[in-house]
Design a protein around this motif. Structure first.
Motif, PDB file in Angstrom:
ATOM      1  N   LYS A  33      -3.997  -2.841  -2.122  1.00  6.08           N
ATOM      2  CA  LYS A  33      -4.126  -2.579  -0.790  1.00  6.08           C
ATOM      3  C   LYS A  33      -4.353  -3.778   0.024  1.00  6.08           C
ATOM      4  CE  LYS A  33      -6.734   0.332   2.312  1.00  6.08           C
ATOM      5  NZ  LYS A  33      -7.500  -1.151   3.028  1.00  6.08           N
ATOM      6  N   VAL A  34      -5.390  -4.657  -0.546  1.00  6.98           N
ATOM      7  CA  VAL A  34      -5.571  -5.862   0.063  1.00  6.98           C
ATOM      8  C   VAL A  34      -4.642  -7.045   0.220  1.00  6.98           C
ATOM      9  CG1 VAL A  34      -7.191  -7.774   0.138  1.00  6.98           C
ATOM     10  CG2 VAL A  34      -8.327  -5.696  -0.138  1.00  6.98           C
ATOM     11  N   GLU A  37      -2.408  -6.051   2.758  1.00  2.00           N
ATOM     12  CA  GLU A  37      -2.722  -6.390   4.318  1.00  2.00           C
ATOM     13  C   GLU A  37      -2.604  -8.009   4.208  1.00  2.00           C
ATOM     14  OE1 GLU A  37      -6.629  -5.179   3.941  1.00  2.00           O
ATOM     15  OE2 GLU A  37      -6.176  -2.955   4.383  1.00  2.00           O
ATOM     16  N   THR A  40       1.144  -8.587   5.133  1.00  2.00           N
ATOM     17  CA  THR A  40       1.507  -8.157   6.549  1.00  2.00           C
ATOM     18  C   THR A  40       1.021  -9.025   7.771  1.00  2.00           C
ATOM     19  OG1 THR A  40       1.235  -5.794   6.085  1.00  2.00           O
ATOM     20  CG2 THR A  40       1.178  -6.422   8.323  1.00  2.00           C
ATOM     21  N   ALA A  41      -0.192  -9.861   7.312  1.00  2.00           N
ATOM     22  CA  ALA A  41      -1.016 -10.846   8.124  1.00  2.00           C
ATOM     23  C   ALA A  41       0.011 -12.171   8.288  1.00  2.00           C
ATOM     24  CB  ALA A  41      -2.292 -11.156   7.692  1.00  2.00           C
ATOM     25  N   GLN A  91      -8.839 -10.684   5.254  1.00  2.76           N
ATOM     26  CA  GLN A  91      -8.755 -10.085   3.982  1.00  2.76           C
ATOM     27  C   GLN A  91      -8.701 -10.711   2.702  1.00  2.76           C
ATOM     28  OE1 GLN A  91      -6.944  -9.815   6.664  1.00  2.76           O
ATOM     29  NE2 GLN A  91      -6.310  -7.709   7.203  1.00  2.76           N
TER      30      GLN A  91
END
Length: 332
Positions: A33-34, A37, A40-41, A91
């Motif tokens: 999950k991280v 993220e 995406t960042a 993250q």
């Protein structure tokens, strides 16, 4: 009975088909999950195209590695991509078992070093070089007590060097070179609490004197070149030290070379473009490992001692001094 048995077998086959990929996946779901993220960042760059939801991050993803025992992400390495844009995502601090974080040669990676990195208590290697990072070198890096390698070179960092970095007990190499750092070299760098790291501070705008506490340090390699350092550098040398490489070139250092005592372990000494006076010590003829010795563009006088490796060096190692003479320069 046959109908019920047949139905039961069909359901078993269906659920085994659905659940088997999930049950066999090694990747920790929170880590996965991280990582999504983080992707995406970074605006979903092509270099992370292997990061897919139906693939196992421990076996099928590039740029990451998992611990073979715990299957937790312990390495995140992204380098050489000019299409990756953005700042270091906060993250990254949510990968608690990370031991290696490398974000290198990413020219469009900008902004500061994220404070969340301080949460990575297992981190051993932090390499954030050849990027467009800016801001200060943060003091919180001294909280990463397991760090063995800290590389922040080739960025746009400004401000002073945190003295607290000397409190990293396992540090083997510190690269802060090729930034825009100012101020003095911390005196605490002459009092590293653990191992003495290789120290690279070149190509900055550091001023002041080399700390006298360096007399207590036995650096294997030290590069302070291309700064604005003044005064005495003899504290870096010493008969009983095992230093191999010293580069102090292109500063404003001013000391008497004839009074310096050199260790026989030295293989490279570059002192060019300073304000060094005196003469070349005869003791240098005893340095059998010497491969590079450059004292050009200083204020030295006297005859170059005969012996050892001194005559095998090129004239460019000695020229542009006040009155230095003898082979390989013209005779006195």
């Amino acid at each position: 009975m046959d109908l019920k048995l047949s139905t039961l077998l069909c359901f078993s086959l269906f659920f085994s088909t659905i659940l088997t990929p999930t049950l066999s996946e090694l990747c920790n779901p929170q880590d996965k999950k991280v990582l999504f993220e983080i992707k995406t960042a970074f605006n979903n760059p092509y270099i992370l195209s292997s990061w897919k939801s139906d693939a196992d991050c421990c076996t099928d993803w590039y740029n990451v590695e998992c611990d073979p025992n715990t299957n937790r992400i312990n390495s995140l390495t992204i380098f050489t991509d000019n299409r990756l844009t953005g700042q270091i995502p906060a993250q990254v601090g949510d990968l608690p078992y990370l031991e290696t974080l490398e974000l290198r040669k990413l020219p469009n990676l900008t902004g500061p070093i994220q404070p969340s990195i301080a949460k990575l208590k297992h981190l051993k290697m932090l390499r954030l070089s050849w990027n467009g990072l800016s801001g200060s070198v943060p003091d919180f890096l001294s909280q990463l007590k397991n760090l063995t390698f800290l590389e922040l070179n080739f960025n746009n960092f400004t401000g002073s060097i945190p003295s607290s970095l000397s409190q990293l007990p396992n540090l083997l190499a510190l690269h802060l070179d090729r930034n825009q750092l100012t101020g003095h070299i911390p005196s605490s760098f002459g009092k590293f609490v653990g191992t003495v790291p290789d120290l690279f501070l070149s190509h900055n705008q550091l001023t002041g004197k080399i700390p006298t506490s360096f007399a207590n340090m036995n650096f294997d390699q030290i590069d302070l070149s291309r700064n604005k350092l003044e005064g005495d550098a003899s504290v870096i040398f010493g008969l009983n030290k095992t230093t191999q490489i010293v580069d102090l070139s292109r500063n404003m250092l001013d000391f008497d070379l004839s009074k310096v005592v050199f260790s026989t372990s030295l293989s490279s000494v570059d002192l060019n473009h300073n304000r060094i006076t005196g003469s070349i010590p005869k003791q240098l003829t005893q340095l059998d490992n010497l491969q590079l010795f450059n004292v050009s563009y200083n204020r030295l006088c006297g005859q170059i001692p005969v012996g050892g490796k001194l005559q095998s060096l090129d004239t460019t190692s000695y020229f542009h001094n006040r009155c230095l003479c003898g082979a390989p320069l013209p005779s006195c």
